[in-house]
Design an enzyme around this catalytic site. Sequence first.
Site, PDB file in Angstrom:
ATOM      1  N   ARG A 193       0.974  -1.089   0.431  1.00 15.42           N
ATOM      2  CA  ARG A 193      -0.200   0.493   0.036  1.00 15.42           C
ATOM      3  C   ARG A 193       0.385   1.095   0.346  1.00 15.42           C
ATOM      4  NH1 ARG A 193      -4.855   1.209  -2.092  1.00 15.42           N
ATOM      5  NH2 ARG A 193      -5.738   3.641  -0.946  1.00 15.42           N
ATOM      6  N   CYS A 207      -3.893  -4.062   2.154  1.00 12.13           N
ATOM      7  CA  CYS A 207      -4.827  -4.773   2.602  1.00 12.13           C
ATOM      8  C   CYS A 207      -6.328  -4.652   1.618  1.00 12.13           C
ATOM      9  CB  CYS A 207      -5.689  -4.901   3.731  1.00 12.13           C
ATOM     10  SG  CYS A 207      -3.529  -5.733   5.014  1.00 12.13           S
ATOM     11  N   ARG A 213     -10.596   2.111  -1.652  1.00  7.82           N
ATOM     12  CA  ARG A 213      -8.930   2.793  -0.694  1.00  7.82           C
ATOM     13  C   ARG A 213      -9.061   3.630  -1.627  1.00  7.82           C
ATOM     14  NH1 ARG A 213      -5.674  -0.996   2.454  1.00  7.82           N
ATOM     15  NH2 ARG A 213      -4.772   0.922   3.429  1.00  7.82           N
ATOM     16  N   PRO A 214      -9.459   4.713  -2.242  1.00  9.30           N
ATOM     17  CA  PRO A 214      -9.432   6.418  -3.234  1.00  9.30           C
ATOM     18  C   PRO A 214      -7.996   6.513  -2.879  1.00  9.30           C
ATOM     19  CG  PRO A 214     -10.829   6.564  -1.864  1.00  9.30           C
ATOM     20  CD  PRO A 214     -10.868   5.528  -1.117  1.00  9.30           C
ATOM     21  N   ILE A 215      -7.368   7.437  -3.977  1.00  6.82           N
ATOM     22  CA  ILE A 215      -6.443   9.007  -3.737  1.00  6.82           C
ATOM     23  C   ILE A 215      -6.548   9.576  -3.682  1.00  6.82           C
ATOM     24  CG2 ILE A 215      -4.484   6.420  -3.669  1.00  6.82           C
ATOM     25  CD1 ILE A 215      -3.706   7.157  -5.856  1.00  6.82           C
ATOM     26  N   ASP A 216      -7.676   9.982  -3.941  1.00  4.95           N
ATOM     27  CA  ASP A 216      -8.109  11.002  -4.717  1.00  4.95           C
ATOM     28  C   ASP A 216      -7.222  12.517  -4.142  1.00  4.95           C
ATOM     29  OD1 ASP A 216     -10.473  10.358  -2.746  1.00  4.95           O
ATOM     30  OD2 ASP A 216     -10.873  12.588  -2.906  1.00  4.95           O
ATOM     31  N   GLN A 217      -7.209  12.127  -2.524  1.00  6.85           N
ATOM     32  CA  GLN A 217      -6.915  13.205  -1.795  1.00  6.85           C
ATOM     33  C   GLN A 217      -5.090  13.566  -2.329  1.00  6.85           C
ATOM     34  OE1 GLN A 217      -9.224  15.526  -0.060  1.00  6.85           O
ATOM     35  NE2 GLN A 217     -10.502  14.377  -0.842  1.00  6.85           N
ATOM     36  N   ASP A 236      -6.571  -0.198  12.147  1.00  8.21           N
ATOM     37  CA  ASP A 236      -5.775  -1.470  12.728  1.00  8.21           C
ATOM     38  C   ASP A 236      -5.941  -2.097  13.879  1.00  8.21           C
ATOM     39  OD1 ASP A 236      -5.934  -0.165  10.716  1.00  8.21           O
ATOM     40  OD2 ASP A 236      -3.894   0.412  11.032  1.00  8.21           O
TER      41      ASP A 236
HETATM   42  N1  EPU Z   1      -9.628   8.278   1.898  1.00 11.82           N
HETATM   43  C1  EPU Z   1     -10.363   8.897   0.639  1.00 11.82           C
HETATM   44  N2  EPU Z   1      -9.596   9.280  -0.339  1.00 11.82           N
HETATM   45  C2  EPU Z   1      -8.216   9.698  -0.149  1.00 11.82           C
HETATM   46  C3  EPU Z   1      -7.504   8.435   0.663  1.00 11.82           C
HETATM   47  C4  EPU Z   1      -7.593   8.072   1.611  1.00 11.82           C
HETATM   48  O1  EPU Z   1     -11.267   9.130   0.578  1.00 11.82           O
HETATM   49  O2  EPU Z   1      -7.513  10.114  -0.672  1.00 11.82           O
HETATM   50  C5  EPU Z   1     -10.245   7.590   2.792  1.00 11.82           C
HETATM   51  C6  EPU Z   1      -9.758   5.843   2.492  1.00 11.82           C
HETATM   52  O3  EPU Z   1     -10.743   5.169   2.241  1.00 11.82           O
HETATM   53  C7  EPU Z   1     -10.299   5.371   4.226  1.00 11.82           C
HETATM   54  C8  EPU Z   1     -10.052   6.619   5.086  1.00 11.82           C
HETATM   55  O4  EPU Z   1     -10.221   7.884   4.013  1.00 11.82           O
HETATM   56  O5  EPU Z   1     -11.784   5.236   4.594  1.00 11.82           O
HETATM   57  C9  EPU Z   1      -8.970   7.004   5.722  1.00 11.82           C
HETATM   58  O6  EPU Z   1      -7.579   6.536   4.938  1.00 11.82           O
HETATM   59  P1  EPU Z   1      -5.999   6.584   4.848  1.00 11.82           P
HETATM   60  O7  EPU Z   1      -5.381   7.178   3.639  1.00 11.82           O
HETATM   61  O8  EPU Z   1      -6.177   7.361   6.522  1.00 11.82           O
HETATM   62  O9  EPU Z   1      -5.527   5.209   5.314  1.00 11.82           O
HETATM   63  P2  EPU Z   1      -3.594   4.441   4.555  1.00 11.82           P
HETATM   64  O10 EPU Z   1      -3.162   5.964   4.730  1.00 11.82           O
HETATM   65  O11 EPU Z   1      -4.803   4.202   3.449  1.00 11.82           O
HETATM   66  C10 EPU Z   1      -3.190   3.555   6.790  1.00 11.82           C
HETATM   67  C11 EPU Z   1      -2.480   2.759   7.307  1.00 11.82           C
HETATM   68  C12 EPU Z   1      -3.399   1.433   7.317  1.00 11.82           C
HETATM   69  C13 EPU Z   1      -4.524   2.020   8.265  1.00 11.82           C
HETATM   70  C14 EPU Z   1      -5.221   3.293   7.717  1.00 11.82           C
HETATM   71  C15 EPU Z   1      -6.243   3.852   9.238  1.00 11.82           C
HETATM   72  C16 EPU Z   1      -0.100   2.407   5.744  1.00 11.82           C
HETATM   73  C17 EPU Z   1       0.336   1.633   4.790  1.00 11.82           C
HETATM   74  N3  EPU Z   1      -1.814   2.113   6.270  1.00 11.82           N
HETATM   75  O12 EPU Z   1      -3.685   3.712   5.360  1.00 11.82           O
HETATM   76  O13 EPU Z   1      -2.782   0.829   8.335  1.00 11.82           O
HETATM   77  O14 EPU Z   1      -5.630   1.551   8.571  1.00 11.82           O
HETATM   78  O15 EPU Z   1      -3.749   4.540   7.508  1.00 11.82           O
HETATM   79  O16 EPU Z   1      -6.085   4.344  10.565  1.00 11.82           O
HETATM   80  O17 EPU Z   1       0.386   3.385   6.676  1.00 11.82           O
HETATM   81  C18 EPU Z   1      -2.385  -1.764   8.794  1.00 11.82           C
HETATM   82  O18 EPU Z   1      -1.139  -1.378   8.859  1.00 11.82           O
HETATM   83  O19 EPU Z   1      -3.058  -3.288   9.081  1.00 11.82           O
HETATM   84  C19 EPU Z   1      -3.394  -0.852   7.506  1.00 11.82           C
HETATM   85  C20 EPU Z   1      -3.923  -1.213   7.078  1.00 11.82           C
END
Ligand code: EPU
Length: 420
Positions: free
Chosen positions: A93, A117, A122-126, A306
């Site tokens: 990821r 996972c 899991r969008p990356i628009d932000q 998590d």
């Molecule tokens: N989201 C958006 N747009 C975006 C980015 C996120 O809508 O551009 C939404 C996601 O869909 C979600 C929420 O915002 O609903 C939170 O997502 P976030 O970006 O915070 O998650 P992440 O950075 O992809 C990290 C950890 C995850 C953990 C989450 C939340 C890493 C590599 N991953 O993911 O960790 O669940 O933050 O705390 O740091 C794990 O360690 O098991 C794991 C999955």
Amino acid sequence: MEKLRIYGGKPLKGTVSVCGAKNAAICILPATLLIDGTCKIENLPDIIDVRRYIAVLKELGLNVSQETPNEILIENKGIKTTSCSLDLCPKMRASYYLVGALLGRYNSAEVPLPGGCNFGSRPIDQHIKGFEALGAQVTTTQGLIKASTKKLVGTSIYLDVVSVGATINMILASVLAEGTTIIENAAKEPHIVDLANFLNTMGANIKGAGTDTIKIVGVKSLPGNATYSIIPDQIEAGTFMVAAAATGGDVIIKNCIPKHVDSISAKLVEMGITVEELGDSIHVKCDKRPKKVNIKTMPYPGFPTDMHPQMATLLSIANGMSILTESVWDNRFQYVEELKKFGAQIRIEGRSAIIEGVKSLDGAPVICSDLRAGAAMVIAGLASKGVTKISKIEYVDRGYENIEEKLRNLGAKIERIDED
Ligand code: EPU
């Protein structure tokens, strides 16, 4: 195929030490691309995601030497390419942090869309919105994120959702940008503070990490030539806390920051479990059946998503009906069908798991569906009567260092077996 075999039903007893935080390590490693000189990183967790990241950095051209699995010396004398390998990146990821770091330092990045996972969408628009606000052109086609710019210029970025990944990527992209960047509605997780502390140690100017407004004043370069030690893993600490409670154990969890697990401690105390802070250790003791409790996952400092599956295992043997609501991910319930194989009584209603506690669980053959679901299976196996066999443990190895050795030292009967 490797599996974990657990002969359950033994209370965990003794002391266990927590390793460096996975989610800090996997943003600090790409951040080394921003540095001119060398840096030494200590307390690196020896887990698959970290090994993969190190391989990617070597492939990009950084000089990496590792005397022990937990310490690394990285030197940036210029890289070979800003395009990342398709072989390694899709499995992680956190590969998307390479976009922020490469764009921030070299004005160009080409990175496969991230893996990791599966919790639904899991969008990356932000992330993309932020890169564009800083002045980059970004496309996502044919499985690749391509970003480029003549130069990045600091600006104000308001994140529409509190996103750990987008906050980290904005920090990485703006550290060397011209002028000042303000990130509003930033995530506040401990590993965001750790990344900012690492970058500041290397020469950056970042203020406010850990609050919802982060200010980054761009600097010309990061000289590096410093040593940094990664914070302890909040989720590994929480996982051992819950494992101790679920087995009716008595465990001291060493080398952790109790403040980072406040929300977990609070819920365990509500369940009638003894939780004591002892400096940089936490003592968890459980000598009666835990009480039911309701939990809603939230961004930090709320209850961490998590820890959701691990906590579901504990609630499965609590006295009464608990409601566990997931508010971060669309679908983090893949573990439920597996947990039911132990005899857990769970039903899903919308974003909540309704868990009717049973007196005890029975060992079962189960599969890990993701990293934390895997941790939940291990806890269920430890707490169950009889034998549990867990497949797809590569998920667990992504995020937990020496898990079976650590558990064996606490008295668990657990072994890794090779079996088709
Ligand atoms: N989201 C958006 N747009 C975006 C980015 C996120 O809508 O551009 C939404 C996601 O869909 C979600 C929420 O915002 O609903 C939170 O997502 P976030 O970006 O915070 O998650 P992440 O950075 O992809 C990290 C950890 C995850 C953990 C989450 C939340 C890493 C590599 N991953 O993911 O960790 O669940 O933050 O705390 O740091 C794990 O360690 O098991 C794991 C999955």
